[in-house]
Design a protein around this motif. Sequence first.
Motif, PDB file in Angstrom:
ATOM      1  N   GLU A 182      -5.185   1.222  -8.822  1.00 32.88           N
ATOM      2  CA  GLU A 182      -5.635   0.476  -7.656  1.00 32.88           C
ATOM      3  C   GLU A 182      -4.832  -0.812  -7.534  1.00 32.88           C
ATOM      4  N   GLU A 207       0.826  -1.208   0.000  1.00 37.48           N
ATOM      5  CA  GLU A 207       0.000   0.000   0.000  1.00 37.48           C
ATOM      6  C   GLU A 207       0.858   1.256   0.000  1.00 37.48           C
ATOM      7  N   ASP A 235      -5.557   7.121 -10.466  1.00 40.71           N
ATOM      8  CA  ASP A 235      -6.638   6.163 -10.238  1.00 40.71           C
ATOM      9  C   ASP A 235      -6.162   4.720 -10.161  1.00 40.71           C
TER      10      ASP A 235
END
Length: 785
Positions: free
Chosen positions: A287, A270, A285
């Motif tokens: 992910e 992350e 954007d």
Amino acid sequence: MTDGSTAGSRPFQPYAGFGGQVRTTMAESEPWWPPAPAQAPAGSPNVVVILADDLGFSDIGCFGSEIATPHLDATADAGLQYTNFRVTPLCSPTRAALMTGLNAHAAGIGFPTHIDPGFPGYHSELPLSQPTMPEVFRSNGYATLMVGKWHLCKEDDFHEAGHRHNWPLQRGFDQYYGFLEALTDFHHPHRLYEGNSVVHVDEYPDDYYLTDDLTDRALRMIREVRAADRDKPFFLYFSHGAVHAPMHAKAEDIARQRGRYDEGWDVVRERRLAKQIEHGVMPPDAELPPRNQEDGHEVGAWSELNPTEQRVHARHMEVYAAMVDAIDRSVGRVRALLAEMGELENTVILFCSDNGAARLTDQPRPRPSWASSNDTGTATYFGYMQTPGVVPQVDEQLPERLDALGGPTTWPHYPRGWAMACNTPFRLYKFSALRGGQQSPLIVSWPQGLERGGTSIRRQYAHVTDVLPTLVDLLGLELPAERNGMPASDLHGVSFAPTVPDPEAPSSHLEQYTECVGNRGFYRDGWEAATHRRPGVPFAADRWELFDASDVTQRRDLADEHPEKLAELQEAFDQAARANQVYPLDEGSKVKFLQHPPRRPPEPVRILAGTPTLERHQCGFLIQGLSWRVTVDWSYRPGDEGVVLAHGGQGGGYQLHVEDGALWLEQNQYGAPHRFGPVAMTEPSSALELRMEVDGGRWTATVLVDGEQRLRVPGLLRFLSYLPFEGIDVGVCRRSPVSWDIYERRRSFPFTGVLRSATYYPDPATWDQVDARLAEARAVALGMQ
């Protein structure tokens, strides 16, 4: 003419040493000397291409890592970062594509160079008609230098009597120092080469580390060239062994990483993506895909691991991070020398990896008693790979030996959860046709020559085959049209030089196939199709996934929504595969490992005492049958001591040695020592023999002294295929020791008495046994068509 000679010629006194062809005249139009070699234009830049091994996309700071890589980051700050750069999912194929500008299978290297099954795409040799990158630079007036991993010649040619036509010097390098094959020990390299010769080493210094040694030699080469010729540019190919297994690092480097990975791979992933988005490496954007859950590649949540697993796994990643740190320091040392010489600004530096971060085999494995997960990594790379039904002893004991991890008594590889994190934000790993297998960080820097426009980030698709044509384009080099009188093939790569000044310039590389051990993929103008297969499954059962350009992390499979696009890319793959020698695909039967050009039956080999270490691949043939033996010709007298015979090292091996009046047989079982004896040696001896017979998949060893059986040991591990990874020594144990206990007390422990030779008698039916296994493999393969 005033000397009475014929008009248009002049007297010529031939040098007697030219032999045979004596000429007495020379035409005026002929040069007195051979033509001068090409000379690079004044001010030509140096070129440094740095290739890391098994480095993940996010493993350096400027691509998202928490690992401090200030020197690579500084290189990127002075240049460009390409965030959609692809390589092949394997090491040798990427190197072949880099060196030739051809697709790997078209260059004959669709798999690492340990096979030659008779298929053109898997010949394990570069085409003799194709100029390599160093040959291009040499023909343009450059000095050509290389250090590190080559991995572009057959293993049958590793030994001193092997063909050298695809060794580095024969493929264009003026100087070479490194190793020819896939991997080696970083603390005790098993076999280094300088130029065309093996470097003979009995013992390495205690503080030896391969990355530092390669860097020392690279700097020496640069200094040598510049001292001899202040104007001649050089091309340096620095091909790292890091961060390929074994994951070895210096203790002080590991210590600096302590505690950094205690929070686990989910948190690291992350944080890396967040940093990538912050610095523009990934779009806002982007992910993260879910943790890898493909069959055989599953990664569990860090929070579900028990405390012992978390402690062990964190240390694995600390070792890996220390290896990356060492690569960065190496880059820093090269840059510092260039700056000292005043040439950093006019040096092209290109840095990338050869494939995505690597996971261990996906075959089911038992786990140590301390583990709750199957994703455990290993402290013994060879033991893990060679004993699928057994937990290696060193892995069972790892929590108690954790401080040894990464040191010379271990051969580690981290759990695949860390490989997933290293490939952030992509799916899967090395070998995969998905982006985790083939996505590499790419840094290109040339402060004096690149006028970059706007941001330093470049998102255009580029491929490893593009590197050679790009360098030719940027530097204005001439590309040879032939090699050895044979026409060269047109390059498959295209220059991405137009993207240097313009971040919005379209990519020139519009389509590209990928194939690796049966995994297939095809890219066309933003669309990408790929398979993820399990070995042994018919190809018709493989599922193809489809992704569009907006889905950089390949989260959304669009195959059902766009069946026509998927069919188009499948057909394009087939056409490219036929054009590039990709077929036949690897179905998982092992045929490619067993099928080989004809070999003569194994014959006895006599090794004289004092002979340098016999090359490990040749040694493997001597012990691969169902039975073999070795006889020792010596004149032992009480009081003599030392290693009599040694085969292997800390990664696995066996040896006979005499100490304190006793003969011992020791087997290193992938890092776990097992010593058998003692055999009292109180009388003189003239003959010693070790016999090995396969019994239930294991070896039974028998030791005879002067024809009398003195020791019998059943149940020893049987080394297969490429093991032991060190060769055979007679009268000494060189480099990595079979017995660490002996090494700590006696080092290489040369034998003090009269030892004349050792003669190996291999099983004459070895190839019959291989042919039988090949027939079985072919039957399996045919059943999957």
